[in-house]
Structure formats: C-alpha cells, structure tokens
Design an enzyme around this catalytic site. Structure first.
Site, PDB file in Angstrom:
ATOM      1  N   LYS A 194      68.709 -61.294  33.650  1.00  0.00           N
ATOM      2  CA  LYS A 194      68.101 -61.484  34.976  1.00  0.00           C
ATOM      3  C   LYS A 194      68.022 -60.137  35.688  1.00  0.00           C
ATOM      4  O   LYS A 194      68.982 -59.355  35.638  1.00  0.00           O
ATOM      5  CB  LYS A 194      68.949 -62.486  35.761  1.00  0.00           C
ATOM      6  CG  LYS A 194      68.362 -62.928  37.095  1.00  0.00           C
ATOM      7  CD  LYS A 194      69.272 -63.978  37.738  1.00  0.00           C
ATOM      8  CE  LYS A 194      68.722 -64.501  39.047  1.00  0.00           C
ATOM      9  NZ  LYS A 194      69.606 -65.538  39.650  1.00  0.00           N
ATOM     10  N   SER A 254      67.206 -69.744  40.826  1.00  0.00           N
ATOM     11  CA  SER A 254      66.431 -68.523  40.855  1.00  0.00           C
ATOM     12  C   SER A 254      66.318 -67.839  39.481  1.00  0.00           C
ATOM     13  O   SER A 254      65.426 -67.015  39.270  1.00  0.00           O
ATOM     14  CB  SER A 254      67.033 -67.528  41.837  1.00  0.00           C
ATOM     15  OG  SER A 254      68.341 -67.171  41.430  1.00  0.00           O
ATOM     16  N   SER A 311      71.590 -71.562  40.613  1.00  0.00           N
ATOM     17  CA  SER A 311      70.520 -70.723  40.057  1.00  0.00           C
ATOM     18  C   SER A 311      70.550 -70.539  38.545  1.00  0.00           C
ATOM     19  O   SER A 311      69.582 -70.048  37.961  1.00  0.00           O
ATOM     20  CB  SER A 311      70.526 -69.348  40.725  1.00  0.00           C
ATOM     21  OG  SER A 311      70.001 -69.442  42.017  1.00  0.00           O
TER      22      SER A 311
END
Lengths: 88, 482
Positions: free
Chosen positions: B77, B152, B176
């Site tokens: 990420k 996310s 997330s």
C-alpha cells in the site's frame, strides 16, 4: 445544530482555504449531526482509559547519529537552514 | 504457470524447481500490464523487480541462504515508506515525496527475499472505504469492474484478488484491510494493535491503525504475520510476538470453542439480506465444526462509528498538520507569501475527503465542543474495550459479517456521508479496542463476494487464524473472472 460560520472558522484555524465551501460545510454538518448519537451513550461516569507504557519497555534514551542528510529532501533550504515564508 | 497459487505453494514450487523466480516475476508483471489498465490496483510498479528476481535465482542456484519468501511478489500500500522511492498516500500533496527511510515491515520482507512488485492505490491518506477518494483515480473490483473494491487498501485487495501478485500489505484504521478483503474475496488480517511495527507507515490515526497482510489463503496470512510481527525499537507501541509460529497447528480446528454472534453487527441499519443469509450460513458451518455459537450484545457497538470518526478525525487533524509545504508537501517558492497563506496554498492540494476530516478534526476536540464529541468518544472507546474484555472471559471468538453490504457501484454512496460511514459499522470495533480481526472469503452472491469477520482477544492471532482456517476449508469459491 452546528452552523456554517463555526465550521468556516475552524477551517480557517486549520489553515484550510475553503473557496467553494458549501458542499464541505453541508457534509461536515451531516457527520456532526450523526455524531449526536454519542449523547445517547450512557458513558457519563466512564473513565477515559489512557494507554500507559512502562518506561522499562522503551528504547534506551540515548543519542543515535542519523547519517543521512534529510535537508536534501527539502527544496526550500539554504545551507543548514530551512527556508520558511515570512511571519506577519 | 498458475499466478493464482498461494504463497506456500509458490515457495514449494520454487524449491522444487518447477519455475524460477524470474519466470514468475515476469509473468506477474505481464499480468499487471494486461489487467491493471482496467483495474488500477497499482500506482507504480518496481522497475527493479526482474533484477531482484535474478539475484534471488542466483542465490538459489548457488545454494546460498535464501529468505523464507523465495522471491514471491508482494505489493505494498502506498502509505508505507521504501527509501528512495515515491510514497504518495494517493495524494497530490505527496505527489513527489521520496521516502528518506524504509519502514520496518519492508525491511523484514526484504530480509526474507520478498520482491516488492509495486505500490498500490488507496483512498487519499487512507481516508475512505472505496478508493473513490484516491487523487489518482479509483481501483476497480476484479469481480465486476462497475463496483468498488473497498478501501482504503483497495489497490492491495485488487492486486491479490486479480492475481497480479501473491500477497500484499495494507493498513487498517477502521476496516481498511478487512473491507477490501471482503469486497475482493481475499483474506485480510488486522493484527492486535502493536503486534506489527508502524515505523514507516504514514500516520492517519496512529492510536488505532495497524499494518497487516492481505493474502489468497489464511495460511499465507499466518506466514506473513510470522515475518512482519514483533518488537521494533523504532516503534514504542510494539508488543512481543513471543516468537510464535502462527502456522503451527493452524489446522487444529475449533471443536468445543465458544463463539459470540454480535447481535448489533448482524442487524445494523442497511444490512443486506444476502449478507445476512451468508452470515447465518457461516454460523451453521461453525456449529457443524463443533463450535458453540451464542448471540451476545455489546451495547457500545451502536456508538462505535461515531466514536471512531470523532477520534480518527482528531488524530488526522494533528497528523496532517505536518503537510505545511515547508517540511512536507508539494514544493513551491516561499518568497512573497505570508506564513498562513503559504500553508493554506499547500493544503489546497488535499482532496475533498481529507479536507472534511481535517475540519472535523479541528472541530470535535475544540474548546466548547470537546465535551460533546471528543471526550464522549474516548469514553465510548473505554467502555467498549471493557465490554470486549468481559465477553472474552466467556467466548473464544466473536463473529459478524465483515461489511453489512456487498460491494456497491461507483458513486452510489459518495454523496451521502452518513451512509458511507455506516459501511464501517462492523469493522471499527476491533480498531477502537485493539483486538485482532480477520475477514475470510465466504460466498459469492450475484457475482460479488461476501466475507465473514472473526475477532479474538488481544494477541490471540494464533487461535484466530485457526478459526479462520477452519472456516476457509469449508468453502469452495469460484475463480475470479479473468
């Protein structure tokens, strides 16, 4: 009900320039209205738990040399000083 | 060559000489170039991946020590720092930010010869649950590209689900990792707060966020947790993993275990009937596996979303204050600017959701409002933590649907902030209380995935992974559409 002026004032304090702020204000108002549900929670007598860390678990409090020149990552610097805008 | 193989099968195949690291990496990069134009899981791909693969192949051929990952491609990420490369948090503010140091989790992966194949998309600064708030455009769900992949860590979920890599690291502040895991049909683990170092993770709400694995199987999550967990002198919040092997006895089963079905999480507003059906089916499955399931109520869950957004916005307001264009931010000459207007100019690069949360974060702890919002939120967090502690005296696990709904269409919720927040209803409790939680792919209904969430007590990842493994072994899900 939180009004538009209050939200705009907070935005100003956060140094956020809300040029077209009506949409932001409406959404923030909706979120704050939802947060009113906290008034129903029976937590008045509740104590806030603060996370405590035993000093013995922390790393040794000693100076570690950082061998990289972090200033080079900034564009606005002169010699060893960070160049910042003027304060009025 | 099957790009959909698990991490453990990949390692065995490399050890058996079925293919080389370079061959697999090349195929993975080809897959990315084939599908990522549509799915947009990646913000950047590592130009050195093939070179890294050849180096690991050389070590294998010359019988040198090789790390446990044997060159498996892992995506990261883009809020986790790697020295010398861009880390943008999917924000225009950090468009040109080059990380000056490497995060602990990346150092650990590198030391075990993982190949960082690229950096994945996210909602800007991890604030969102659909990737619609990425400044570089959303990722798309590989099961149906008209639907969001969750967030996310949406890019991470897509990259694993679409077989662009074997595993990924995401971060989980309110769901997330688990939300995109559920929406993309992969396994997503949010570890106990402190079990994995956050050193090098760009902070959003540091008191509750955690880095964790997103993988094709539960065993793979256990494997990666073995590598990334443990004390780190650079992160004082880390806890000892006691050298646990999370893979050990992962197939022990859950016979005789006690499972609490969280009533508030199985009938929240807006719960889809398909998700409810899948959850009831999972409960029957747990019972068939020998567990005793019982409904339990956690009073404070009703207030958890409001408490979560109050606390995280406050921390975001503080953490994002550093983007002042002097130390971080997009760069322009300071001459001619007055101090406040210069910083305001820099912050105009923030996207709309970040701006809203910063305003909220300035408002809810401010004088005159803190008693109504921030203090109450902290008290809800404390009481919820006490409730959780109490239920784990009786139960081994808590379960719920990971998300009350299935993936939704782009734009469907973006204009309704309350309905958007409610998507987090079942996931925020684990973050507020610091307990570990995992999302296990359970069903595909109407062509879209549904995940089941299992929670366990603090530092009980070993047991949690055993339950997740037991559930996983009962399901046989279709392959992701090509």
């Amino acid at each position: 009900m939180v009004n538009e002026e209050e939200i705009s004032e907070v935005a100003k304090l956060m140094k956020i320039n809300l040029e077209d702020h009506s949409d932001h204000v409406k959404r923030v108002q909706k979120m704050l209205e939802y947060f009113d549900i906290l008034d129903d929670a029976n937590v008045e007598s509740e104590e806030i738990i603060v996370q405590e860390t035993d000093l013995g678990k922390l790393r040794d409090d000693k100076y570690n040399q950082y061998d990289k020149n972090l200033l080079k990552f900034l564009k606005s610097y002169q010699e060893k000083y960070v160049k910042a805008p003027k304060l009025n | 060559m099957d790009l959909g193989i698990s991490a453990l099968n990949y390692i065995n195949s490399i050890k058996n000489g079925e293919f080389t690291v370079e061959e697999f990496t090349l195929k993975s990069l080809e897959r990315i170039s084939q599908v990522d134009g549509k799915l947009h899981a990646f913000l950047r791909v590592n130009d050195l991946a093939i070179k890294n693969a050849r180096e690991i192949d050389t070590k294998i051929k010359s019988n040198q020590n090789v790390g446990k990952c044997y060159g498996m491609p892992v995506s990261i990420k883009d809020n986790i720092c790697i020295e010398g490369s861009k880390t943008t948090c999917a924000s225009k503010v950090l468009e040109n930010f080059i990380a000056p140091y490497t995060s602990t989790v990346i150092n650990k992966l590198n030391s075990e010869d993982a190949i960082i194949i690229g950096k994945t998309n996210l909602d800007e600064f991890a604030m969102g649950l659909s990737t619609e708030f990425s400044a570089y455009g959303p990722s798309r769900n590989p099961w149906n590209a008209d639907y969001v992949p969750g967030g996310s860590s949406g890019g991470s979920g897509v990259s694993v689900s679409a077989n662009e890599c074997i595993a990924s690291l995401g971060s989980d502040t309110g769901g997330s990792i688990r939300n995109p895991a559920s929406f993309c049909s992969v396994v997503g683990l949010k570890p106990t707060y402190g079990l994995v170092s956050r050193y090098g993770l760009i902070s959003y709400a540091n008191s509750i966020e955690q880095i964790g694995p997103m993988t094709k199987t539960v065993e793979d999550s256990a494997f990666l947790l073995n590598i990334i967990s443990g004390i780190d002198s650079n992160d004082n919040t880390t806890v000892d993993n006691k050298n646990q092997d999370y893979l050990n006895n992962i197939d022990a089963g859950i016979n005789g275990k006690k499972i609490g079905i969280v009533t508030e999480m199985t009938n929240p507003d807006g719960l889809s009937t398909d998700v409810l059906d899948a959850t009831n089916d999972a409960i029957k499955t747990f019972e068939k596996l020998g567990a005793n399931c019982e409904q339990i109520s956690l009073e404070m869950v009703r207030y958890a979303v409001a408490a979560y957004y109050t606390i995280t916005s406050t921390e975001a307001g503080s953490n994002l204050a550093r983007y002042d264009n002097i130390r971080y931010g997009y760069e322009f000459d300071s001459s001619g600017f007055e101090f406040n207007s210069y910083i305001s100019q820099a912050r105009s690069k923030f996207g709309p959701e970040v701006i809203r949360r910063m305003i909220l974060g300035g408002f809810v702890p401010s004088a005159g409002h803190a008693g109504k919002y921030f203090s109450k939120a902290l008290k809800v967090k404390s009481k919820l933590t006490a409730e959780i502690k109490h239920v784990f005296e009786k139960f081994d696990y808590l379960i719920s649907p990971t998300v009350p709904i299935q993936p939704f269409k782009f734009g469907e919720k973006i204009n309704d902030p309350v309905s958007f927040m409610m998507v987090d209803f079942n996931t925020v409790t684990a973050n507020l209380t610091g307990i570990p939680a995992i999302s296990v792919p359970y069903k595909i209904t109407n062509g879209l995935p549904i995940g089941i969430q299992i929670m366990a007590n603090h530092e009980e990842e070993h047991s949690l992974l055993q339950a997740a493994y037991a559930l996983e072994k009962t399901v046989d899900l279709p392959e992701v559409p090509a």
